[in-house]
Design a protein around this motif. Structure first.
Motif, PDB file in Angstrom:
ATOM      1  N   UNK A   1       0.840  -1.195   0.000  1.00 19.58           N
ATOM      2  CA  UNK A   1       0.000   0.000   0.000  1.00 19.58           C
ATOM      3  C   UNK A   1       0.877   1.248   0.000  1.00 19.58           C
ATOM      4  N   UNK A   2       1.937   1.227   0.823  1.00 23.36           N
ATOM      5  CA  UNK A   2       2.860   2.366   0.875  1.00 23.36           C
ATOM      6  C   UNK A   2       3.523   2.594  -0.484  1.00 23.36           C
ATOM      7  N   UNK A   3       3.850   1.501  -1.184  1.00 19.93           N
ATOM      8  CA  UNK A   3       4.461   1.628  -2.507  1.00 19.93           C
ATOM      9  C   UNK A   3       3.550   2.314  -3.502  1.00 19.93           C
ATOM     10  N   UNK A   4       2.250   1.976  -3.465  1.00 16.48           N
ATOM     11  CA  UNK A   4       1.271   2.613  -4.354  1.00 16.48           C
ATOM     12  C   UNK A   4       1.194   4.111  -4.064  1.00 16.48           C
ATOM     13  N   UNK A   5       1.131   4.462  -2.794  1.00 21.03           N
ATOM     14  CA  UNK A   5       1.011   5.866  -2.399  1.00 21.03           C
ATOM     15  C   UNK A   5       2.260   6.652  -2.799  1.00 21.03           C
ATOM     16  N   UNK A   6       3.427   6.043  -2.625  1.00 23.19           N
ATOM     17  CA  UNK A   6       4.682   6.722  -2.974  1.00 23.19           C
ATOM     18  C   UNK A   6       4.747   7.014  -4.475  1.00 23.19           C
ATOM     19  N   UNK A   7       4.237   6.115  -5.306  1.00 16.51           N
ATOM     20  CA  UNK A   7       4.223   6.355  -6.750  1.00 16.51           C
ATOM     21  C   UNK A   7       3.448   7.636  -7.084  1.00 16.51           C
ATOM     22  N   UNK A   8       2.272   7.779  -6.471  1.00  6.13           N
ATOM     23  CA  UNK A   8       1.482   8.978  -6.706  1.00  6.13           C
ATOM     24  C   UNK A   8       2.158  10.216  -6.149  1.00  6.13           C
ATOM     25  N   UNK A   9       2.746  10.086  -4.959  1.00 10.03           N
ATOM     26  CA  UNK A   9       3.407  11.227  -4.329  1.00 10.03           C
ATOM     27  C   UNK A   9       4.598  11.697  -5.141  1.00 10.03           C
ATOM     28  N   UNK A  10       5.352  10.749  -5.705  1.00  8.98           N
ATOM     29  CA  UNK A  10       6.518  11.116  -6.515  1.00  8.98           C
ATOM     30  C   UNK A  10       6.107  11.997  -7.686  1.00  8.98           C
ATOM     31  N   UNK A  11       5.036  11.611  -8.391  1.00 11.63           N
ATOM     32  CA  UNK A  11       4.585  12.406  -9.534  1.00 11.63           C
ATOM     33  C   UNK A  11       4.148  13.796  -9.099  1.00 11.63           C
TER      34      UNK A  11
END
Length: 508
Positions: free
Chosen positions: A21-31
């Motif tokens: 779940x953290x990985x999914x959120x980090x992808x969005x945050x990076x963009x």
């Protein structure tokens, strides 16, 4: 009744589901975070491509920021009403669609308009990501998962200029936006598969009056603040009128929200939570100092030391490395002993590093500067997300979405104030030296620079270095003031909420 020893050990472990779940959120945050900074290096390219002035192309950044500020207030309500998973995926689609539209912009006006669309999606990604991660981890583990979310928040301002400069040189400016398409598709697919579904609350009413007051109020206030540096640091009519109307609307919202008992847009009664209130004050002072100083580091390397954009970005790398070293350690310690001591230690480290930059010269050794940036990075890893954790770990499942929205608004406003404050201080410091003004004016004009006598250039560079040093002194004072509220942050391991409030932990 005493809880058996094995239970907390089991619930305290970060399992693979939470990490996914953290990985999914980090992808969005990076963009989202990269796009705040990556465009900054493209402004000269936009000026040439669209034959526009700097003041005009700067709106590609301002419009994105204003869209962020306008949409964040409604995110908490929308998360409760439609569900965080559904809304997060919608935000990703909006952001990617805005990115693709930006890449095919045919004029500076169309680019600015598409940046607004991009900002509407980007503004929801961070508060939604915080809500999803806090609910998935629970209060006992929120420090460690917040540390994961903090990585893009720290690396974005550092890697953004590097990535933007490289893409523009290697391919074209269109790719600073198109790069979001493959990342966005991966993030959308991962969100669909990995994010747990939550139950919307369709009975909750939407605070339309609050929305009409707060969103335009924030946008107008931040527009006024961002216009200060454009006016040379003076209080122009545009600045005063925009800030005054914006502040009046925000103040009217405060009275409205305190009187409305049934689901206000932003629940100001959350300030009855002592830890959240202290965290908001600490976060505000820290964001003003950190965001403001973050603007100055690359400018010093560009203007005083004559580095290229790519080189200036690379010189900031020690800051990110330092943060990556301490962030996972700090996240683990916060869950064990509370954020209070960790934050104070981090602010002290940052103050030590910032102290070096108050003594800048034209030939300050690079090893000293890079070492100071690394020390500041170590402090950043112990500061930014632990402050956020202090606010989030005492909230219940029902108030997590509202709390994360509130904290994101505070950071957005404080960061804008910090950027404007440091810009104004630096501008006024530069104005005090005619030589510094001449060198600054000739910085992007090789012919004008060649006509300046060597003595004037040397004096101007020295005066510019002094101006940067004095401005960093303001940031240092703000960091030291941050120690006062940080002293009152919790210094104990968080206690799990009573009864059914720990239910979100079951989502994984």
């Amino acid at each position: 009744m005493t809880t058996p020893t094995p239970a907390p050990v089991e619930s305290d472990k970060i399992d693979a589901a939470v990490l996914k779940i953290a990985g999914v959120v980090v992808l969005g945050a990076i963009m989202s975070i990269l796009d705040v900074t990556v465009v900054s290096v493209a402004l000269p390219t936009f000026m040439q491509e669209f034959d526009a002035t700097y003041a005009t192309v700067a709106w590609t950044m301002t419009a994105y920021t204003l869209a962020l500020a306008a949409v964040i207030p409604a995110t908490g309500w929308a998360a409760d009403r439609f569900g965080t998973k559904r809304l997060y995926m919608t935000a990703l689609v909006l952001f990617v669609a805005g990115s693709v539209a930006c890449s095919v912009a045919w004029s500076i006006e169309s680019l600015i308009a598409f940046r607004v669309l991009q900002g509407l999606g980007g503004g929801m990604l961070m508060p939604l990501g915080m809500t999803i991660m806090t609910r998935a981890a629970g209060p006992q583990r929120v420090g460690r998962v917040m540390a994961v979310l903090g990585i893009p928040m720290l690396l974005g301002p550092i890697s953004g200029p590097i990535l933007g400069g490289w893409l523009i040189e290697a391919v074209s400016w269109h790719w600073i936006f198109l790069i979001n398409l493959p990342i966005g598709i991966i993030a959308l697919a991962a969100a669909f598969v990995l994010l747990p579904s939550d139950k919307p609350q369709p009975s909750e009413s939407f605070d339309f009056v609050g929305m009409l007051l707060l969103s335009p109020g924030l946008a107008l206030f931040l527009f006024g603040v961002s216009s200060i540096s454009e006016g040379g640091g003076g209080l122009t009519t545009r600045v005063v009128v925009s800030c005054a109307i914006g502040a009046a609307l925000v103040l009217a919202f405060v009275f409205h929200a305190l009187k409305r008992a049934d689901h206000p847009l932003i629940d100001l009664h959350l300030f009855q939570n002592r830890n959240l209130t202290i965290a908001v004050i600490t976060s505000s002072l820290f964001a003003i100092a950190f965001m403001g100083a973050g603007l100055l580091f690359p400018s010093y390397f560009l203007q005083v030391r004559g580095e290229t954009t790519l080189a200036a970005g690379l010189l900031l790398a020690p800051q990110g490395i330092g943060a990556m070293v301490t962030m996972p350690i700090a996240g683990n310690l916060v869950d064990r002993i509370g954020p209070g001591k960790i934050v104070m230690f981090g602010v002290a480290l940052m103050s030590l590093g910032m102290g070096v930059f108050t003594q800048l010269g034209t030939d300050t050794p690079y090893p000293l500067l890079l070492g100071a940036l690394f020390v500041m990075g170590l402090g950043m890893g112990c500061t930014m997300m632990p402050i956020m954790t202090a606010a989030m770990q005492t909230l219940t499942d029902q108030t997590v979405a509202r709390g994360s929205t509130l904290m994101n608004i505070v950071q957005q406003v404080a960061g804008s104030i910090g950027t404007a404050t440091m810009s104004v201080v630096l501008t006024n410091q530069m104005k005090a030296s005619p030589e510094a003004q001449m060198v600054s004016a000739a910085a992007h004009n090789p012919e004008a620079a060649a006509q300046l006598p060597p003595g004037v250039i040397e004096q101007g560079m020295s005066a510019a270095a002094d101006a940067f040093g004095n401005t960093f002194l303001v940031a240092l004072v703000l960091l030291l003031l941050t120690l006062i509220p940080a002293f009152f942050l919790p210094r104990r391991k968080p206690v799990a909420p009573a009864e059914g409030e720990a239910a979100p932990v079951m989502m994984h």
